[in-house]
Write a protein that holds these residues in place. Structure first.
Motif, mmCIF file in Angstrom:
data_model
loop_
_atom_site.group_PDB
_atom_site.id
_atom_site.type_symbol
_atom_site.label_atom_id
_atom_site.label_comp_id
_atom_site.label_asym_id
_atom_site.label_seq_id
_atom_site.Cartn_x
_atom_site.Cartn_y
_atom_site.Cartn_z
ATOM 1 N N SER A 23 0.836 -1.208 0.000
ATOM 2 C CA SER A 23 0.000 0.000 0.000
ATOM 3 C C SER A 23 0.867 1.253 0.000
ATOM 4 N N ALA A 24 1.952 1.229 0.779
ATOM 5 C CA ALA A 24 2.842 2.401 0.851
ATOM 6 C C ALA A 24 3.457 2.669 -0.511
ATOM 7 N N ALA A 25 3.868 1.605 -1.200
ATOM 8 C CA ALA A 25 4.463 1.765 -2.534
ATOM 9 C C ALA A 25 3.426 2.332 -3.501
ATOM 10 N N GLN A 26 2.209 1.809 -3.432
ATOM 11 C CA GLN A 26 1.130 2.279 -4.310
ATOM 12 C C GLN A 26 0.818 3.750 -4.041
ATOM 13 N N MET A 27 0.752 4.110 -2.738
ATOM 14 C CA MET A 27 0.426 5.489 -2.379
ATOM 15 C C MET A 27 1.527 6.439 -2.801
ATOM 16 N N SER A 28 2.777 5.961 -2.731
ATOM 17 C CA SER A 28 3.897 6.789 -3.149
ATOM 18 C C SER A 28 3.778 7.121 -4.636
ATOM 19 N N MET A 29 3.388 6.111 -5.445
ATOM 20 C CA MET A 29 3.219 6.334 -6.889
ATOM 21 C C MET A 29 2.025 7.251 -7.154
ATOM 22 N N ASP A 30 0.932 7.019 -6.428
ATOM 23 C CA ASP A 30 -0.261 7.855 -6.594
ATOM 24 C C ASP A 30 0.037 9.302 -6.218
ATOM 25 N N GLY A 31 0.803 9.476 -5.119
ATOM 26 C CA GLY A 31 1.157 10.817 -4.638
ATOM 27 C C GLY A 31 1.980 11.564 -5.670
ATOM 28 N N ALA A 32 2.938 10.857 -6.286
ATOM 29 C CA ALA A 32 3.773 11.482 -7.309
ATOM 30 C C ALA A 32 2.920 11.873 -8.518
ATOM 31 N N ALA A 33 1.964 11.010 -8.883
ATOM 32 C CA ALA A 33 1.085 11.301 -10.026
ATOM 33 C C ALA A 33 0.213 12.521 -9.733
ATOM 34 N N HIS A 34 -0.310 12.582 -8.484
ATOM 35 C CA HIS A 34 -1.151 13.726 -8.110
ATOM 36 C C HIS A 34 -0.345 15.025 -8.125
ATOM 37 N N ALA A 35 0.902 14.948 -7.621
ATOM 38 C CA ALA A 35 1.755 16.141 -7.590
ATOM 39 C C ALA A 35 2.042 16.606 -9.020
ATOM 40 N N ALA A 36 2.281 15.621 -9.921
ATOM 41 C CA ALA A 36 2.580 15.962 -11.315
ATOM 42 C C ALA A 36 1.373 16.635 -11.978
ATOM 43 N N SER A 85 -1.051 16.667 4.826
ATOM 44 C CA SER A 85 -0.592 16.521 3.444
ATOM 45 C C SER A 85 -1.207 15.266 2.828
ATOM 46 N N SER A 86 -1.760 15.398 1.632
ATOM 47 C CA SER A 86 -2.382 14.225 1.007
ATOM 48 C C SER A 86 -1.345 13.299 0.391
ATOM 49 N N THR A 87 -0.105 13.780 0.234
ATOM 50 C CA THR A 87 0.935 12.903 -0.323
ATOM 51 C C THR A 87 1.712 12.178 0.777
ATOM 52 N N THR A 88 2.176 12.939 1.803
ATOM 53 C CA THR A 88 2.921 12.276 2.883
ATOM 54 C C THR A 88 2.008 11.860 4.039
ATOM 55 N N MET A 89 0.810 12.374 4.071
ATOM 56 C CA MET A 89 -0.151 12.150 5.150
ATOM 57 C C MET A 89 0.455 12.495 6.514
ATOM 58 N N ALA A 90 1.153 13.639 6.540
ATOM 59 C CA ALA A 90 1.754 14.126 7.782
ATOM 60 C C ALA A 90 1.252 15.537 8.070
ATOM 61 N N LEU A 91 1.205 15.871 9.367
ATOM 62 C CA LEU A 91 0.806 17.221 9.774
ATOM 63 C C LEU A 91 1.975 18.173 9.581
ATOM 64 N N GLY A 92 1.693 19.459 9.572
ATOM 65 C CA GLY A 92 2.752 20.456 9.515
ATOM 66 C C GLY A 92 3.489 20.521 10.844
ATOM 67 N N PRO A 93 4.607 21.287 10.888
ATOM 68 C CA PRO A 93 5.438 21.312 12.103
ATOM 69 C C PRO A 93 4.720 21.819 13.347
ATOM 70 N N PHE A 94 3.817 22.789 13.185
ATOM 71 C CA PHE A 94 3.160 23.359 14.369
ATOM 72 C C PHE A 94 2.224 22.333 15.020
ATOM 73 N N LEU A 95 1.324 21.761 14.223
ATOM 74 C CA LEU A 95 0.399 20.768 14.774
ATOM 75 C C LEU A 95 1.134 19.475 15.147
ATOM 76 N N GLY A 96 2.119 19.116 14.328
ATOM 77 C CA GLY A 96 2.908 17.911 14.612
ATOM 78 C C GLY A 96 3.659 18.050 15.926
ATOM 79 N N GLY A 97 4.267 19.232 16.133
ATOM 80 C CA GLY A 97 4.980 19.503 17.383
ATOM 81 C C GLY A 97 4.040 19.466 18.571
ATOM 82 N N GLY A 98 2.853 20.059 18.383
ATOM 83 C CA GLY A 98 1.855 20.050 19.460
ATOM 84 C C GLY A 98 1.428 18.639 19.821
ATOM 85 N N LEU A 99 1.290 17.797 18.799
ATOM 86 C CA LEU A 99 0.892 16.408 19.042
ATOM 87 C C LEU A 99 1.989 15.637 19.785
ATOM 88 N N LEU A 100 3.249 15.922 19.435
ATOM 89 C CA LEU A 100 4.378 15.289 20.144
ATOM 90 C C LEU A 100 4.370 15.684 21.619
#
Lengths: 234, 32
Positions: A41-54, A142-157
């Motif tokens: 799934s991670a490999a598939q999502m990585s390809m999908d993410g690159a296609a969406h970015a393109a 982020s819909s490609t990395t599925m990660a929060l930005g630094p502010f919310l990510g830091g708050g969650l940590l």
């Protein structure tokens, strides 16, 4: 009480070596299949993410299929991460059920216990899916990395760090760390008992780890190295 | 695994403290 006393006697070699190996192999096989699914799934999502970015697409629209696939991804991830962690509890339960209730089908009881444990995690997976949907809808994930930005990510940590030191975490962890004590103090006979005990263990486990699981939104939900790091710690 | 195997309380304190520090660093330096 008699059952609890019988349980206290079960402290030595709890399971026959062959049974222990077979059960452990089954748990690791299921977890292995789950990890393989995640890798694909991670490999598939990585390809999908690159296609969406393109194509210049910044977000992916959520359909019922997308929501279902996201839930399946979370559920499989919980199996991959949490089933090996539950192995000591499942092995101990199998040993105790064989001694305390020999008439009770050991295999079916163990299967029900493990399934109930995982069902609780599937409930968490549903909540995580809804959260992911909400975060993507709010455009903070982020819909490609599925990660929060630094502010919310830091708050969650920080929130996860504070929760590590909370009395609730200590209470749940205490009930997770010693399989024999958990089984002795929560013993219920029969398949219904297996269901209740598995669910209760799952609930303690979710109580221990839910914030740590949410840290997947910090490093990226499908970042396998991050997933492996968190599951190693948990 | 680590958290469940190591029953000593300092594992919880170390991880909790580490997460708070990591979060603070990410919040302060990640947003600048």
């Amino acid at each position: 009480m008699a059952e609890a006393l019988a349980l206290s006697a079960v402290t030595g070699a709890l399971l026959a070596r062959r049974e222990k190996i077979a059960l452990l192999a089954a748990i690791l096989a299921v977890a292995g299949v789950a990890w393989s699914y995640l890798a694909l799934s991670a490999a598939q999502m990585s390809m999908d993410g690159a296609a969406h970015a393109a194509m210049g697409m910044s977000s992916v629209s959520w359909s019922a299929t997308m929501a279902m696939l996201t839930f399946i991804m979370w559920a499989v991830m919980m199996v991959a991460m949490m089933l090996p962690t539950a192995a000591p509890m499942v092995l101990t339960y199998a040993a105790v059920v064989g001694r305390v209730s020999p008439a009770q089908g050991k295999r079916s009881s163990v299967a029900v216990f493990a399934t109930a444990y995982l069902l609780v995690w599937f409930g968490f997976s549903l909540a995580a899916t809804l959260l992911q949907w909400g975060l993507e809808r709010a455009a903070v994930l982020s819909s490609t990395t599925m990660a929060l930005g630094p502010f919310l990510g830091g708050g969650l940590l920080i929130a996860a760090g504070v929760y590590q030191l909370s009395p609730l975490k200590e209470f749940c962890l205490r009930n997770c760390q010693s399989p024999l004590i958990f089984i002795a103090s929560n013993w219920r006979s029969g398949l219904e008992g297996a269901l209740r005990m598995g669910a209760r263990h799952g609930a303690y486990c979710v109580g221990c780890c839910w914030v740590l699981m949410l840290l997947l939104f910090v490093g990226g939900v499908m970042n396998l190295l991050w997933v492996a790091t968190i599951s190693l710690f948990i | 695994m680590i958290e469940k195997l190591f029953t000593l309380g300092y594992v919880r304190w170390l991880s909790g403290g580490g997460l708070v520090i990591a979060g603070a660093i990410l919040t302060v330096y990640g947003t600048n």
